[in-house]
Design a protein around this motif. Structure first.
Motif, PDB file in Angstrom:
ATOM      1  N   THR A 249       0.918  -1.135   0.017  1.00  0.00           N
ATOM      2  CA  THR A 249      -0.077   0.016   0.081  1.00  0.00           C
ATOM      3  C   THR A 249       0.930   1.198  -0.006  1.00  0.00           C
ATOM      4  N   THR A 250       0.328   2.166  -0.485  1.00  0.00           N
ATOM      5  CA  THR A 250       0.861   3.612  -0.358  1.00  0.00           C
ATOM      6  C   THR A 250       0.379   4.553   0.615  1.00  0.00           C
ATOM      7  N   PHE A 251      -0.487   3.993   1.410  1.00  0.00           N
ATOM      8  CA  PHE A 251      -1.278   4.681   2.533  1.00  0.00           C
ATOM      9  C   PHE A 251      -1.746   3.929   3.438  1.00  0.00           C
ATOM     10  N   MET A 252      -1.251   4.229   4.865  1.00  0.00           N
ATOM     11  CA  MET A 252      -1.732   3.209   5.708  1.00  0.00           C
ATOM     12  C   MET A 252      -1.706   3.994   7.046  1.00  0.00           C
ATOM     13  N   VAL A 253      -2.863   4.087   7.969  1.00  0.00           N
ATOM     14  CA  VAL A 253      -3.094   4.664   8.996  1.00  0.00           C
ATOM     15  C   VAL A 253      -3.704   3.921  10.228  1.00  0.00           C
ATOM     16  N   PRO A 254      -3.233   3.669  11.212  1.00  0.00           N
ATOM     17  CA  PRO A 254      -3.787   2.907  12.328  1.00  0.00           C
ATOM     18  C   PRO A 254      -4.691   3.716  13.242  1.00  0.00           C
ATOM     19  N   HIS A 255      -5.631   3.312  13.857  1.00  0.00           N
ATOM     20  CA  HIS A 255      -6.684   4.081  14.954  1.00  0.00           C
ATOM     21  C   HIS A 255      -7.274   3.005  15.849  1.00  0.00           C
ATOM     22  N   PHE A 256      -6.334   2.872  16.680  1.00  0.00           N
ATOM     23  CA  PHE A 256      -6.476   1.812  17.932  1.00  0.00           C
ATOM     24  C   PHE A 256      -7.187   2.421  19.236  1.00  0.00           C
ATOM     25  N   PHE A 257      -8.069   1.764  19.896  1.00  0.00           N
ATOM     26  CA  PHE A 257      -8.631   2.412  21.128  1.00  0.00           C
ATOM     27  C   PHE A 257      -7.962   1.691  22.195  1.00  0.00           C
ATOM     28  N   ASP A 258      -7.589   0.609  22.119  1.00  0.00           N
ATOM     29  CA  ASP A 258      -6.629  -0.138  23.284  1.00  0.00           C
ATOM     30  C   ASP A 258      -6.104  -1.147  22.457  1.00  0.00           C
ATOM     31  N   LYS A 259      -5.193  -1.992  23.120  1.00  0.00           N
ATOM     32  CA  LYS A 259      -4.385  -3.088  22.450  1.00  0.00           C
ATOM     33  C   LYS A 259      -5.018  -4.004  21.621  1.00  0.00           C
ATOM     34  N   ASN A 260      -6.307  -4.214  21.817  1.00  0.00           N
ATOM     35  CA  ASN A 260      -7.174  -5.365  21.123  1.00  0.00           C
ATOM     36  C   ASN A 260      -8.004  -4.932  19.939  1.00  0.00           C
ATOM     37  N   ASN A 261      -8.625  -3.360  20.100  1.00  0.00           N
ATOM     38  CA  ASN A 261      -9.523  -3.255  19.293  1.00  0.00           C
ATOM     39  C   ASN A 261      -9.181  -1.902  18.367  1.00  0.00           C
ATOM     40  N   GLY A 262      -9.320  -2.083  17.168  1.00  0.00           N
ATOM     41  CA  GLY A 262      -9.012  -0.686  16.209  1.00  0.00           C
ATOM     42  C   GLY A 262      -9.192  -1.073  14.951  1.00  0.00           C
ATOM     43  N   TYR A 263      -8.943  -0.142  14.099  1.00  0.00           N
ATOM     44  CA  TYR A 263      -8.791  -0.102  12.873  1.00  0.00           C
ATOM     45  C   TYR A 263      -7.673   0.200  12.050  1.00  0.00           C
ATOM     46  N   CYS A 264      -7.570  -0.114  10.745  1.00  0.00           N
ATOM     47  CA  CYS A 264      -6.416   0.239   9.966  1.00  0.00           C
ATOM     48  C   CYS A 264      -6.841   0.939   8.707  1.00  0.00           C
ATOM     49  N   LEU A 265      -6.574   1.940   8.143  1.00  0.00           N
ATOM     50  CA  LEU A 265      -7.000   2.548   6.740  1.00  0.00           C
ATOM     51  C   LEU A 265      -5.616   2.081   5.962  1.00  0.00           C
ATOM     52  N   ALA A 266      -5.886   1.284   4.952  1.00  0.00           N
ATOM     53  CA  ALA A 266      -5.021   1.158   3.965  1.00  0.00           C
ATOM     54  C   ALA A 266      -5.602   1.328   2.569  1.00  0.00           C
ATOM     55  N   ALA A 267      -5.367   2.413   1.817  1.00  0.00           N
ATOM     56  CA  ALA A 267      -5.553   2.839   0.419  1.00  0.00           C
ATOM     57  C   ALA A 267      -7.198   2.743   0.268  1.00  0.00           C
ATOM     58  N   ASN A 268      -7.717   1.695  -0.469  1.00  0.00           N
ATOM     59  CA  ASN A 268      -9.046   1.648  -0.541  1.00  0.00           C
ATOM     60  C   ASN A 268      -9.726   0.870   0.409  1.00  0.00           C
ATOM     61  N   THR A 269      -9.318   0.389   1.485  1.00  0.00           N
ATOM     62  CA  THR A 269      -9.946  -0.643   2.366  1.00  0.00           C
ATOM     63  C   THR A 269      -9.588  -0.119   3.887  1.00  0.00           C
ATOM     64  N   ILE A 270     -10.678  -0.020   4.755  1.00  0.00           N
ATOM     65  CA  ILE A 270     -10.552   0.052   6.147  1.00  0.00           C
ATOM     66  C   ILE A 270     -10.695  -1.256   6.849  1.00  0.00           C
ATOM     67  N   TYR A 271      -9.987  -1.687   7.507  1.00  0.00           N
ATOM     68  CA  TYR A 271      -9.985  -3.201   8.249  1.00  0.00           C
ATOM     69  C   TYR A 271     -10.269  -2.927   9.646  1.00  0.00           C
ATOM     70  N   TRP A 280      -8.226  -9.670  11.161  1.00  0.00           N
ATOM     71  CA  TRP A 280      -8.990  -8.660  10.517  1.00  0.00           C
ATOM     72  C   TRP A 280     -10.157  -8.956   9.370  1.00  0.00           C
ATOM     73  N   SER A 281     -10.966  -8.108   9.801  1.00  0.00           N
ATOM     74  CA  SER A 281     -12.239  -8.117   8.719  1.00  0.00           C
ATOM     75  C   SER A 281     -12.099  -7.054   8.059  1.00  0.00           C
ATOM     76  N   VAL A 282     -13.018  -7.056   6.844  1.00  0.00           N
ATOM     77  CA  VAL A 282     -13.056  -5.674   6.097  1.00  0.00           C
ATOM     78  C   VAL A 282     -14.188  -4.905   6.367  1.00  0.00           C
ATOM     79  N   SER A 283     -13.973  -3.714   7.275  1.00  0.00           N
ATOM     80  CA  SER A 283     -15.114  -2.894   7.756  1.00  0.00           C
ATOM     81  C   SER A 283     -15.606  -2.295   6.591  1.00  0.00           C
TER      82      SER A 283
END
Length: 316
Positions: A249-271, A280-283
């Protein structure tokens, strides 16, 4: 928002290479809903509460580059007197104090986004930024290193000299003393507000080219950072790392609330993950567009922007 088509590609965030013209892909929205289409590139989004939010829009010849909503993102209005803003990152500390950042500009509000002032960033190429308080903040210059201000951006001091070591310098500060930074493939840590840095790990991954990735540390042990080959995770304070979401990917941003629960943006997908990145699941996945920013109030409430000008909302 205006619906006139006027696309402007920002310097620091960019859409991935388009799919083959013969490939027609559709959106996989799941629990996400497309709320609106600005008709021009949107670069970032932030909400201060369930109703109030802001987006940065990259308009080439438009009247403003900041928009606000008071109805959870259903409708948006241009913020007055921001026509000279060229910004692509947003951060609010609370309901009143907020910042927007571009390569050479910092915007500041102290009244919840009703009015904004602007200050220059003169080093050359600000990339990402982070404020800890209304006065103390940081940004990384692509080629020069990490800068710090203690007077709300009036003056900046170089606290990590990256001459000959860059580009990029991804970083994240936990508090006024403790911070982490990726320099090339080295993970560095400071415990004295950036006055000195210690190398904790090396040869982690290649971060030598100019694309948009971010780092997030949850505490002194648990952290993540995006890279061209995936999302890397540490649970021992940065001494060792594993790639918990391997993808190009050319674009990746994590957003976690704690060490278990979170999201990751990677180009056209939010996991999404609920087990610390083991699975991981595709959100949400876009067929013909890429995400440019996302923000979550909690694991069930979030918004995202796209380079194609869409605002999306995650609904339970």
């Amino acid at each position: 928002m205006s619906l006139s088509i006027c696309l402007y590609l920002s310097c620091s965030k960019s859409k991935s290479s388009p799919s083959s013209p013969s490939t027609v892909e559709v959106d996989t929205l799941n629990n996400w809903v497309k709320l609106s289409n600005a008709g021009f590139e949107l670069d970032d989004i932030w909400f201060t509460d369930i109703k109030t939010g802001f987006v940065a829009g990259a308009i080439s010849n438009g009247p403003t580059s900041i928009f606000t909503t008071t109805d959870s993102g259903n409708t948006w209005a241009a913020v007055p007197n921001t026509s000279n803003f060229q910004v692509f990152n947003i951060q609010f500390l609370d309901n009143l104090h907020g910042f927007v950042q571009g390569t050479k500009q910092l915007g500041i509000t102290i009244d919840g986004g009703a009015t904004w002032s602007s200050k220059s960033i003169t080093s050359g190429y600000a990339y990402t930024f982070q404020f800890l308080t209304a006065s103390t903040g940081y940004y990384n210059d692509y080629n020069k290193g990490i800068y710090k201000t203690t007077d709300t951006g009036t003056t900046w001091n170089l606290i990590y000299d990256g001459t000959g070591k860059g580009p990029n310098f991804f970083f994240d500060f936990l508090d006024s003393s403790t911070g982490f930074a990726m320099v090339s493939d080295y993970l560095n840590k400071t415990t004295d507000a950036g006055n000195s840095w210690q190398v904790l790990a090396s040869n982690i991954t290649d971060t030598s080219f100019k694309t948009f990735f971010k780092m997030q540390f949850l505490d002194t042990l648990n952290g993540l950072f995006g890279s061209p080959i995936g999302l890397f995770k540490t649970s021992d304070g940065g001494k060792s790392w594993t790639n918990c979401l391997a993808r190009q990917t050319t674009f990746m941003v994590p957003h976690f609330f704690d060490k278990n629960n979170g999201y990751c943006l990677a180009a056209n997908t939010i996991y999404k993950t609920t087990d610390g990145g083991n699975n991981w699941s595709v959100s949400c996945k876009l067929g013909q567009d890429d995400f440019s920013g996302m923000y979550f109030l909690d694991i069930n409430t979030g918004w995202a922007t796209t380079f194609g000008g869409f605002v999306l909302r995650l609904k339970p």
